[in-house]
Design a protein around this motif. Structure first.
Motif, PDB file in Angstrom:
ATOM      1  N   ALA A 140      99.770 -15.112 -26.270  1.00  0.00           N
ATOM      2  CA  ALA A 140     100.385 -15.210 -24.941  1.00  0.00           C
ATOM      3  C   ALA A 140     100.041 -14.021 -24.042  1.00  0.00           C
ATOM      4  CB  ALA A 140     101.897 -15.342 -25.075  1.00  0.00           C
ATOM      5  N   ALA A 143      99.889 -14.148 -20.125  1.00  0.00           N
ATOM      6  CA  ALA A 143     100.730 -15.265 -19.682  1.00  0.00           C
ATOM      7  C   ALA A 143     102.111 -14.805 -19.234  1.00  0.00           C
ATOM      8  CB  ALA A 143     100.867 -16.300 -20.805  1.00  0.00           C
ATOM      9  N   SER A 156     105.623 -20.282 -19.332  1.00  0.00           N
ATOM     10  CA  SER A 156     104.238 -19.816 -19.418  1.00  0.00           C
ATOM     11  C   SER A 156     103.854 -19.438 -20.845  1.00  0.00           C
ATOM     12  CB  SER A 156     104.034 -18.628 -18.475  1.00  0.00           C
ATOM     13  OG  SER A 156     102.705 -18.154 -18.533  1.00  0.00           O
ATOM     14  N   ALA A 160     101.064 -21.179 -23.274  1.00  0.00           N
ATOM     15  CA  ALA A 160      99.969 -20.399 -23.851  1.00  0.00           C
ATOM     16  C   ALA A 160      99.914 -20.544 -25.372  1.00  0.00           C
ATOM     17  CB  ALA A 160     100.127 -18.922 -23.468  1.00  0.00           C
TER      18      ALA A 160
END
Length: 334
Positions: A140, A143, A156, A160
């Motif tokens: 991530a 993100a 988000s 991810a």
């Protein structure tokens, strides 16, 4: 002609094995205080052991993140020179016990931690003791945005990591100040995992592929944030933060030091460069590491050792014989 003794020298890979001896010593010293209800006694024992072993490490270190100002901390204070005076010039961040209350109460996830990077690369928070943080692992990285809403970040990160929001777990320190944050995380559809202390371990858990934790959010210690940034550099994760002064005096001190309180501090802001080390040894059993276990002949430690330049992450289990330990460190085995 330049002085060869003082010429800049990059931290060497051998430094990792020297540093793990430091966290092992702190954990071994603190381990005798686990569950005894005396967090100051355990922390003091860890500080003593860590300082003693640091003096043998081949480096010219300066403590950037330590136990506090010199007049408050007799050892491992901010600005103290550590190491044996040879080797690379480095910044040093220490937390002899991350989770002193966890240690005192015998709860999981108390660890001894040290982070080292090249000289001049660690962020100096100028005595702003808390910061807002968000941290994730490699999947991530890129993100997250601390300036965005909780819902935006949760969604988000889930995207991810290719998981449902409902399967996303956010670790948060269990503090009254996080009541609204916890509500927002749950409103976004994610799960909350509350921890009583130890957000360095919480952030690292979020960065481990095998962990059930996906991200860390909330307000915690600024020193722990900088130590976490070193770990994220080693693991390929990401941390973002914003300073969170508690008082007008603390706010003014930060302004006088030229710090921007609204600045989004990235991983690279918190620690620059690409050559750094992170070492942690378990004091109590936890998600990241098992704690110290004792036998009549000695003790076993479990440590995590990471280097950013190579991307190497090692888990080390060590057995320490009582008589040998006492030759180089004053550690009470009862």
């Amino acid at each position: 002609m330049s002085d060869p003794v003082r010429s800049p020298q990059a931290p060497d890979r051998n430094l990792a094995m020297e540093l793990v001896r430091v966290t092992e010593a702190a954990a071994l010293a603190a381990g005798r205080w686990v569950g005894r209800g005396d967090k100051n006694g355990g922390d003091g024992a860890a500080v003593d052991a860590m300082r003693q072993l640091l003096s043998t490490v081949s480096m010219r270190g300066v403590v950037v993140i330590g136990e506090g100002e010199k007049d408050e901390a007799p050892m491992l204070y901010n600005g103290e020179e550590v190491g044996n005076g040879e080797g690379p010039e480095v910044d040093v961040a220490v937390d002899p016990i991350d989770g002193t209350t966890l240690m005192a109460e015998g709860r999981p996830n108390s660890i001894a931690v040290i982070a080292v990077s090249e000289r001049g690369t660690m962020y100096d928070p100028s005595a702003v003791f808390y910061m807002e943080k968000i941290a994730v692992g490699p999947e991530a990285a890129g993100a997250i945005d601390i300036n965005q809403s909780v819902e935006w970040n949760v969604t988000s990160v889930a995207k991810a990591k290719n998981i449902a929001v409902a399967d996303t777990t956010v670790v948060v320190l269990d503090r009254p100040r996080h009541a609204d944050l916890i509500g927002e995380i749950r409103a976004a559809g994610a799960k909350v995992r509350l921890i009583s202390d130890g957000d360095v371990a919480g952030a690292i858990a979020a960065a481990q592929a095998e962990s059930s934790v996906d991200m860390l959010m909330g307000i915690g210690g600024t020193p722990e944030g900088i130590i976490t940034a070193v770990a994220m550099k080693c693991m390929g994760g990401e941390i973002q933060g914003k300073l969170w002064p508690q008082t007008d005096a603390e706010r003014q001190k930060a302004i006088d030091a030229g710090l921007e309180l609204d600045q989004k501090l990235t991983t690279n802001d918190l620690v620059k460069g690409e050559n750094m080390f992170f070492c942690a040894t378990g004091v109590t059993n936890g998600d990241m590491l098992r704690g110290v276990s004792y036998r009549s002949t000695g003790a076993t430690t479990r440590s995590l050792v990471m280097r950013s330049k190579s991307g190497t992450i090692r888990r080390i289990e060590g057995f320490h014989q009582v008589d040998k330990l006492r030759e180089f460190a004053t550690i009470d085995f009862g």
